[in-house]
Design a protein around this motif. Structure first.
Motif, PDB file in Angstrom:
ATOM      1  N   GLY A 148       1.123  -1.088  -0.038  1.00 20.47           N
ATOM      2  CA  GLY A 148       0.118  -0.409  -0.041  1.00 20.47           C
ATOM      3  C   GLY A 148       1.044   1.131  -0.248  1.00 20.47           C
ATOM      4  N   TRP A 149       0.011   2.455   0.351  1.00 18.36           N
ATOM      5  CA  TRP A 149       0.344   3.282  -0.127  1.00 18.36           C
ATOM      6  C   TRP A 149       0.387   4.377   1.256  1.00 18.36           C
ATOM      7  CZ3 TRP A 149       4.902   4.834  -2.948  1.00 18.36           C
ATOM      8  CH2 TRP A 149       5.057   4.213  -3.978  1.00 18.36           C
ATOM      9  N   PHE A 150       0.978   5.213   2.079  1.00 17.53           N
ATOM     10  CA  PHE A 150       0.778   5.878   2.650  1.00 17.53           C
ATOM     11  C   PHE A 150       1.154   7.709   2.291  1.00 17.53           C
ATOM     12  CE2 PHE A 150      -1.590   3.323   5.873  1.00 17.53           C
ATOM     13  CZ  PHE A 150      -1.298   2.226   5.790  1.00 17.53           C
ATOM     14  N   ARG A 151       1.181   8.680   3.250  1.00 19.74           N
ATOM     15  CA  ARG A 151       1.359  10.285   2.593  1.00 19.74           C
ATOM     16  C   ARG A 151       1.072  10.766   4.202  1.00 19.74           C
ATOM     17  NH1 ARG A 151      -2.935  12.605  -1.454  1.00 19.74           N
ATOM     18  NH2 ARG A 151      -4.725  13.305   0.382  1.00 19.74           N
ATOM     19  N   ALA A 194       2.038  14.843   4.929  1.00 24.71           N
ATOM     20  CA  ALA A 194       1.922  16.261   4.988  1.00 24.71           C
ATOM     21  C   ALA A 194       2.557  17.143   5.976  1.00 24.71           C
ATOM     22  CB  ALA A 194       0.517  16.677   4.159  1.00 24.71           C
ATOM     23  N   PRO A 195       3.240  18.453   5.858  1.00 26.72           N
ATOM     24  CA  PRO A 195       4.169  18.659   7.346  1.00 26.72           C
ATOM     25  C   PRO A 195       2.886  19.023   7.642  1.00 26.72           C
ATOM     26  CG  PRO A 195       5.115  19.370   4.925  1.00 26.72           C
ATOM     27  CD  PRO A 195       3.823  18.615   4.872  1.00 26.72           C
ATOM     28  N   GLY A 196       2.936  18.611   9.346  1.00 27.01           N
ATOM     29  CA  GLY A 196       2.128  19.712  10.377  1.00 27.01           C
ATOM     30  C   GLY A 196       1.137  18.409  10.157  1.00 27.01           C
ATOM     31  N   LYS A 197       0.551  17.150   9.551  1.00 31.77           N
ATOM     32  CA  LYS A 197      -0.229  16.504   9.821  1.00 31.77           C
ATOM     33  C   LYS A 197      -0.138  15.128   9.734  1.00 31.77           C
ATOM     34  CE  LYS A 197      -3.145  19.060   5.973  1.00 31.77           C
ATOM     35  NZ  LYS A 197      -3.465  18.834   5.024  1.00 31.77           N
ATOM     36  N   GLU A 198      -0.916  14.060  10.581  1.00 32.04           N
ATOM     37  CA  GLU A 198      -0.748  12.995  10.733  1.00 32.04           C
ATOM     38  C   GLU A 198      -1.075  11.605   9.357  1.00 32.04           C
ATOM     39  OE1 GLU A 198      -3.596  12.606  14.903  1.00 32.04           O
ATOM     40  OE2 GLU A 198      -3.819  11.624  12.689  1.00 32.04           O
ATOM     41  N   ARG A 199      -0.579  10.924   9.480  1.00 34.45           N
ATOM     42  CA  ARG A 199       0.200   9.920   8.123  1.00 34.45           C
ATOM     43  C   ARG A 199      -1.161   9.692   7.702  1.00 34.45           C
ATOM     44  NH1 ARG A 199       0.522   4.605   8.513  1.00 34.45           N
ATOM     45  NH2 ARG A 199       0.799   4.537  10.486  1.00 34.45           N
ATOM     46  N   PRO A 209      -2.661  20.488  -4.752  1.00 29.56           N
ATOM     47  CA  PRO A 209      -1.861  21.219  -3.914  1.00 29.56           C
ATOM     48  C   PRO A 209      -1.901  20.429  -2.371  1.00 29.56           C
ATOM     49  CG  PRO A 209      -1.971  22.882  -5.024  1.00 29.56           C
ATOM     50  CD  PRO A 209      -3.543  21.896  -5.674  1.00 29.56           C
ATOM     51  N   GLU A 210      -3.077  20.041  -2.074  1.00 24.75           N
ATOM     52  CA  GLU A 210      -3.115  19.755  -1.370  1.00 24.75           C
ATOM     53  C   GLU A 210      -2.979  17.776  -1.052  1.00 24.75           C
ATOM     54  OE1 GLU A 210      -5.868  22.616  -1.741  1.00 24.75           O
ATOM     55  OE2 GLU A 210      -5.441  20.411  -2.571  1.00 24.75           O
ATOM     56  N   ASP A 211      -1.662  17.378  -2.403  1.00 22.06           N
ATOM     57  CA  ASP A 211      -1.421  16.818  -2.141  1.00 22.06           C
ATOM     58  C   ASP A 211      -0.739  16.161  -1.680  1.00 22.06           C
ATOM     59  OD1 ASP A 211      -3.684  15.660  -4.918  1.00 22.06           O
ATOM     60  OD2 ASP A 211      -4.515  14.723  -2.699  1.00 22.06           O
ATOM     61  N   THR A 212       0.712  17.144  -1.528  1.00 21.87           N
ATOM     62  CA  THR A 212       1.314  17.475  -1.113  1.00 21.87           C
ATOM     63  C   THR A 212       2.187  17.007  -0.440  1.00 21.87           C
ATOM     64  OG1 THR A 212       2.175  19.686  -2.452  1.00 21.87           O
ATOM     65  CG2 THR A 212       3.639  19.911  -0.405  1.00 21.87           C
ATOM     66  N   ALA A 213       2.670  16.015  -0.429  1.00 22.55           N
ATOM     67  CA  ALA A 213       3.848  14.944   1.180  1.00 22.55           C
ATOM     68  C   ALA A 213       4.359  14.288   0.853  1.00 22.55           C
ATOM     69  CB  ALA A 213       1.760  14.609   1.164  1.00 22.55           C
ATOM     70  N   VAL A 214       4.572  13.358   1.866  1.00 23.92           N
ATOM     71  CA  VAL A 214       5.978  12.789   1.890  1.00 23.92           C
ATOM     72  C   VAL A 214       5.390  11.383   1.311  1.00 23.92           C
ATOM     73  CG1 VAL A 214       8.176  11.019   2.368  1.00 23.92           C
ATOM     74  CG2 VAL A 214       7.570  13.157   2.378  1.00 23.92           C
ATOM     75  N   TYR A 215       5.609  10.608   0.200  1.00 25.67           N
ATOM     76  CA  TYR A 215       4.392   8.988  -0.268  1.00 25.67           C
ATOM     77  C   TYR A 215       5.688   8.402  -0.087  1.00 25.67           C
ATOM     78  CZ  TYR A 215       0.357  11.441  -1.908  1.00 25.67           C
ATOM     79  OH  TYR A 215      -0.737  11.952  -2.587  1.00 25.67           O
ATOM     80  N   SER A 216       5.108   7.234   1.037  1.00 25.67           N
ATOM     81  CA  SER A 216       5.523   5.586   0.966  1.00 25.67           C
ATOM     82  C   SER A 216       5.348   4.850   1.222  1.00 25.67           C
ATOM     83  CB  SER A 216       6.136   6.040   2.534  1.00 25.67           C
ATOM     84  OG  SER A 216       5.537   5.878   4.225  1.00 25.67           O
ATOM     85  N   CYS A 217       6.332   4.042   0.798  1.00 24.74           N
ATOM     86  CA  CYS A 217       5.099   2.892   0.508  1.00 24.74           C
ATOM     87  C   CYS A 217       5.103   1.651   1.478  1.00 24.74           C
ATOM     88  CB  CYS A 217       5.103   1.456  -0.672  1.00 24.74           C
ATOM     89  SG  CYS A 217       7.025   0.797  -0.379  1.00 24.74           S
ATOM     90  N   ALA A 218       4.111   1.023   1.889  1.00 26.37           N
ATOM     91  CA  ALA A 218       3.957  -0.333   2.919  1.00 26.37           C
ATOM     92  C   ALA A 218       3.555  -1.910   3.018  1.00 26.37           C
ATOM     93  CB  ALA A 218       3.551   0.275   3.977  1.00 26.37           C
ATOM     94  N   ALA A 219       3.949  -2.868   3.059  1.00 26.15           N
ATOM     95  CA  ALA A 219       3.945  -3.840   2.957  1.00 26.15           C
ATOM     96  C   ALA A 219       3.195  -4.769   4.135  1.00 26.15           C
ATOM     97  CB  ALA A 219       5.057  -4.788   2.454  1.00 26.15           C
ATOM     98  N   GLU A 261       2.147  -3.253   7.973  1.00 25.30           N
ATOM     99  CA  GLU A 261       3.572  -3.874   9.028  1.00 25.30           C
ATOM    100  C   GLU A 261       4.897  -3.214   8.866  1.00 25.30           C
ATOM    101  OE1 GLU A 261       2.420  -8.249   8.671  1.00 25.30           O
ATOM    102  OE2 GLU A 261       3.279  -8.195  10.271  1.00 25.30           O
ATOM    103  N   TYR A 262       4.732  -3.263   7.078  1.00 33.78           N
ATOM    104  CA  TYR A 262       6.210  -2.444   7.183  1.00 33.78           C
ATOM    105  C   TYR A 262       6.398  -1.678   6.164  1.00 33.78           C
ATOM    106  CZ  TYR A 262       7.273  -7.944   7.919  1.00 33.78           C
ATOM    107  OH  TYR A 262       7.450  -8.852   8.756  1.00 33.78           O
ATOM    108  N   ARG A 263       6.887  -0.357   6.505  1.00 33.45           N
ATOM    109  CA  ARG A 263       6.406   0.737   5.823  1.00 33.45           C
ATOM    110  C   ARG A 263       8.209   1.651   5.484  1.00 33.45           C
ATOM    111  NH1 ARG A 263       4.343   3.597   9.150  1.00 33.45           N
ATOM    112  NH2 ARG A 263       6.121   5.535   9.940  1.00 33.45           N
ATOM    113  N   GLY A 264       8.483   1.405   4.112  1.00 31.37           N
ATOM    114  CA  GLY A 264       9.929   2.362   3.846  1.00 31.37           C
ATOM    115  C   GLY A 264      10.069   3.873   3.679  1.00 31.37           C
ATOM    116  N   LYS A 265      10.993   3.850   3.621  1.00 33.70           N
ATOM    117  CA  LYS A 265      11.494   5.698   3.217  1.00 33.70           C
ATOM    118  C   LYS A 265      10.511   5.691   2.312  1.00 33.70           C
ATOM    119  CE  LYS A 265      15.530   5.642   5.184  1.00 33.70           C
ATOM    120  NZ  LYS A 265      17.391   6.166   5.576  1.00 33.70           N
TER     121      LYS A 265
END
Length: 124
Positions: free
Chosen positions: A34-37, A39-44, A87-97, A112-116
């Motif tokens: 999966g994918w998570f993101r 943004a600055p000052g916001k929860e994952r 613009p609201e999609d601006t964030a660091v996107y990380s993948c997970a398994a 369970e597992y999440r990468g950079k």
């Protein structure tokens, strides 16, 4: 376990980007990615996930209809095609398994597992 995301960048509002993530180092088979993101000052925030066996997908309401998650099991790779970016999609996107299949629980509570991550910036 390594999850390496790539494909982020700077894009104008309304544009598209495609993220990729390669999974490696699993001693046990995973059942979903999966994918998570964040943004600055916001929860994952959970964005989308996909089950490895049957391709079942779950999306967050905020991206439904604009983002598409897909997988290539032979390459242990998951993709996130993002269109109509805002613009609201601006964030660091990380993948997970996860060893469990893709469900709304995974999107809401994490996997369970999440990468950079990889940075996605959408300019207005």
């Amino acid at each position: 376990v390594q999850l390496q995301a790539s494909g982020g960048g700077l894009v104008q509002s309304g544009g598209s980007l495609r993220l990729s993530c390669v999974a490696s180092g699993f001693t046990l088979d995973y059942a979903a990615m999966g994918w998570f993101r964040q943004a600055p000052g916001k929860e994952r925030e959970g964005v989308a996930c996909i089950s490895k066996r049957d391709g079942r997908t779950v999306y967050s309401d905020s991206v439904k209809g604009r983002f598409t998650i897909s997988r290539d099991n032979a390459k242990n790779t998951v993709y996130l095609q993002m269109t109509s970016l805002e613009p609201e999609d601006t964030a660091v996107y990380s993948c997970a398994a996860d060893r469990n299949i893709c469900t709304h629980v995974a999107i809401e509570y994490g996997m369970e597992y999440r990468g950079k991550g990889t940075q996605v910036t959408v300019s207005s």
